[in-house]
Scaffold this motif. Structure first.
Motif, short mmCIF file in Angstrom:
data_model
loop_
_atom_site.label_atom_id
_atom_site.label_comp_id
_atom_site.label_asym_id
_atom_site.label_seq_id
_atom_site.Cartn_x
_atom_site.Cartn_y
_atom_site.Cartn_z
N ALA A 39 23.50 -10.76 -2.02
CA ALA A 39 22.27 -9.98 -2.06
C ALA A 39 21.60 -10.03 -3.43
O ALA A 39 20.44 -9.61 -3.57
N GLY A 40 22.33 -10.49 -4.43
CA GLY A 40 21.77 -10.55 -5.78
C GLY A 40 21.70 -9.18 -6.44
O GLY A 40 20.78 -8.92 -7.22
N VAL A 41 22.68 -8.33 -6.13
CA VAL A 41 22.71 -6.99 -6.72
C VAL A 41 24.11 -6.76 -7.28
O VAL A 41 25.02 -7.56 -7.09
N SER A 42 24.29 -5.63 -7.94
CA SER A 42 25.60 -5.31 -8.50
C SER A 42 26.51 -4.70 -7.44
O SER A 42 26.04 -4.11 -6.46
N HIS A 43 27.80 -4.83 -7.68
CA HIS A 43 28.79 -4.19 -6.81
C HIS A 43 28.58 -2.68 -6.80
O HIS A 43 28.70 -2.02 -5.75
N ALA A 44 28.23 -2.12 -7.95
CA ALA A 44 28.01 -0.68 -8.05
C ALA A 44 26.85 -0.23 -7.17
O ALA A 44 26.89 0.86 -6.59
N LEU A 45 25.82 -1.07 -7.04
CA LEU A 45 24.68 -0.69 -6.21
C LEU A 45 25.04 -0.68 -4.73
O LEU A 45 24.58 0.17 -3.97
N VAL A 46 25.91 -1.60 -4.33
CA VAL A 46 26.39 -1.60 -2.94
C VAL A 46 27.14 -0.30 -2.66
O VAL A 46 26.93 0.36 -1.64
N LEU A 47 28.01 0.09 -3.59
CA LEU A 47 28.75 1.34 -3.43
C LEU A 47 27.80 2.54 -3.42
O LEU A 47 28.01 3.50 -2.67
N HIS A 48 26.77 2.49 -4.25
CA HIS A 48 25.79 3.58 -4.31
C HIS A 48 25.12 3.79 -2.96
O HIS A 48 24.94 4.93 -2.50
N HIS A 49 24.75 2.71 -2.30
CA HIS A 49 24.02 2.82 -1.05
C HIS A 49 24.93 3.08 0.15
O HIS A 49 24.56 3.83 1.07
N PHE A 50 26.12 2.48 0.17
CA PHE A 50 26.93 2.51 1.39
C PHE A 50 28.32 3.12 1.22
O PHE A 50 28.98 3.40 2.21
N GLY A 51 28.76 3.30 0.01
CA GLY A 51 30.04 3.94 -0.23
C GLY A 51 31.24 3.05 -0.01
O GLY A 51 32.03 2.81 -0.93
N THR A 52 31.39 2.54 1.20
CA THR A 52 32.54 1.72 1.56
C THR A 52 32.07 0.56 2.44
O THR A 52 30.94 0.53 2.92
N LYS A 53 32.98 -0.36 2.68
CA LYS A 53 32.65 -1.47 3.57
C LYS A 53 32.43 -0.96 4.99
O LYS A 53 31.58 -1.48 5.72
N GLU A 54 33.18 0.07 5.38
CA GLU A 54 32.98 0.65 6.70
C GLU A 54 31.58 1.26 6.82
O GLU A 54 30.93 1.15 7.86
N GLY A 55 31.12 1.89 5.74
CA GLY A 55 29.77 2.43 5.75
C GLY A 55 28.73 1.34 5.89
O GLY A 55 27.72 1.51 6.60
N LEU A 56 28.95 0.21 5.24
CA LEU A 56 28.02 -0.91 5.34
C LEU A 56 28.07 -1.52 6.73
O LEU A 56 27.03 -1.89 7.30
N ARG A 57 29.27 -1.62 7.30
CA ARG A 57 29.38 -2.16 8.66
C ARG A 57 28.63 -1.29 9.65
O ARG A 57 27.93 -1.79 10.55
N LYS A 58 28.76 0.03 9.52
CA LYS A 58 28.05 0.94 10.43
C LYS A 58 26.54 0.80 10.29
O LYS A 58 25.80 0.89 11.28
N GLU A 59 26.09 0.58 9.07
CA GLU A 59 24.66 0.35 8.85
C GLU A 59 24.20 -0.91 9.56
O GLU A 59 23.14 -0.94 10.19
N CYS A 60 25.01 -1.96 9.48
CA CYS A 60 24.68 -3.22 10.16
C CYS A 60 24.68 -3.02 11.67
O CYS A 60 23.78 -3.51 12.37
N ASP A 61 25.68 -2.33 12.19
CA ASP A 61 25.74 -2.04 13.62
C ASP A 61 24.48 -1.32 14.08
O ASP A 61 23.85 -1.70 15.08
#
Length: 208
Positions: A39-61
């Motif tokens: 995505a061209g962003v920092s790892h910290a920004l991913v955590l900021h928006h989604f918290g965990t990989k499960e949170g990101l997966r749910k967003e994708c779902d």
């Protein structure tokens, strides 16, 4: 200072990167750092928006399933959602196929919803005369939906057998979907010998 628009744009980039990686490799094989890099962003920004990989997966779902449903006001029986899925980008279709295989609760609920809608649609067809009646309408609806969605799960095999590099190319999709409609419309067998043989096996099993 980061603006709200920047945050929303970054969130969408992260989601889209996750869709692509999760769909191609599976959720368990992809790290959040890999998503951040794509995505061209920092790892910290991913955590900021989604918290965990499960949170990101749910967003994708949620995002993919909303596309299939065609929005909160859409009716799956008007086929708008399935059309949207077919016209969506390859990462969306790959992700949805992976979600069905992984059996996420959201994908399972969507599958059930599509089966119910397809069952009602087919029974309407029986009443109107453009669909044959079935001995087991629910099983038919489930098989019908499974058949339609099979290319999402078996894309690599179908691509190899058809000799095409990109199963998600629209011309290729029109080719194999036309073959499916031909089967649904005209059938495969020219007589009932296969069905008669199957009924004989069922009768024998029931007599035991």
């Amino acid at each position: 200072m980061r603006s709200v628009d920047d945050d929303l744009t970054a969130r969408a980039r992260i989601r889209n990167a996750a869709l692509e990686l999760f769909g191609a490799e599976g959720v368990n094989r992809v790290s959040l750092r890999a998503v951040a890099a794509r995505a061209g962003v920092s790892h910290a920004l991913v955590l900021h928006h989604f918290g965990t990989k499960e949170g990101l997966r749910k967003e994708c779902d949620a995002y993919v399933i909303s596309l299939v449903r065609g929005g909160p006001e859409a009716d799956l029986e008007d086929t708008a959602g399935l059309t949207a899925m077919l016209e969506a980008g390859a990462p969306v279709r790959l992700y949805l196929g992976r979600a069905f295989l992984d059996g996420t609760p959201e994908a399972a609920a969507l599958f059930d919803e599509i089966v119910e809608a397809s069952g009602r649609w087919l029974e309407q067809g029986v009443g109107e005369g453009w669909a044959h009646p079935s001995e087991d309408p629910r099983a038919r609806a489930a098989i019908y939906v499974t058949w339609l969605l099979a290319p999402l799960a078996f894309g690599a095999h179908l691509s190899r057998v058809l000799g095409v590099p990109d199963l998600h190319d629209m011309d290729t999709m029109m080719r194999y979907s036309r073959a499916a409609i031909e089967i649904f419309t005209n059938g495969v067998f020219a007589d009932d010998r296969a069905l008669t043989a199957w009924d004989a096996v069922r009768k024998e099993r029931r007599s035991r």
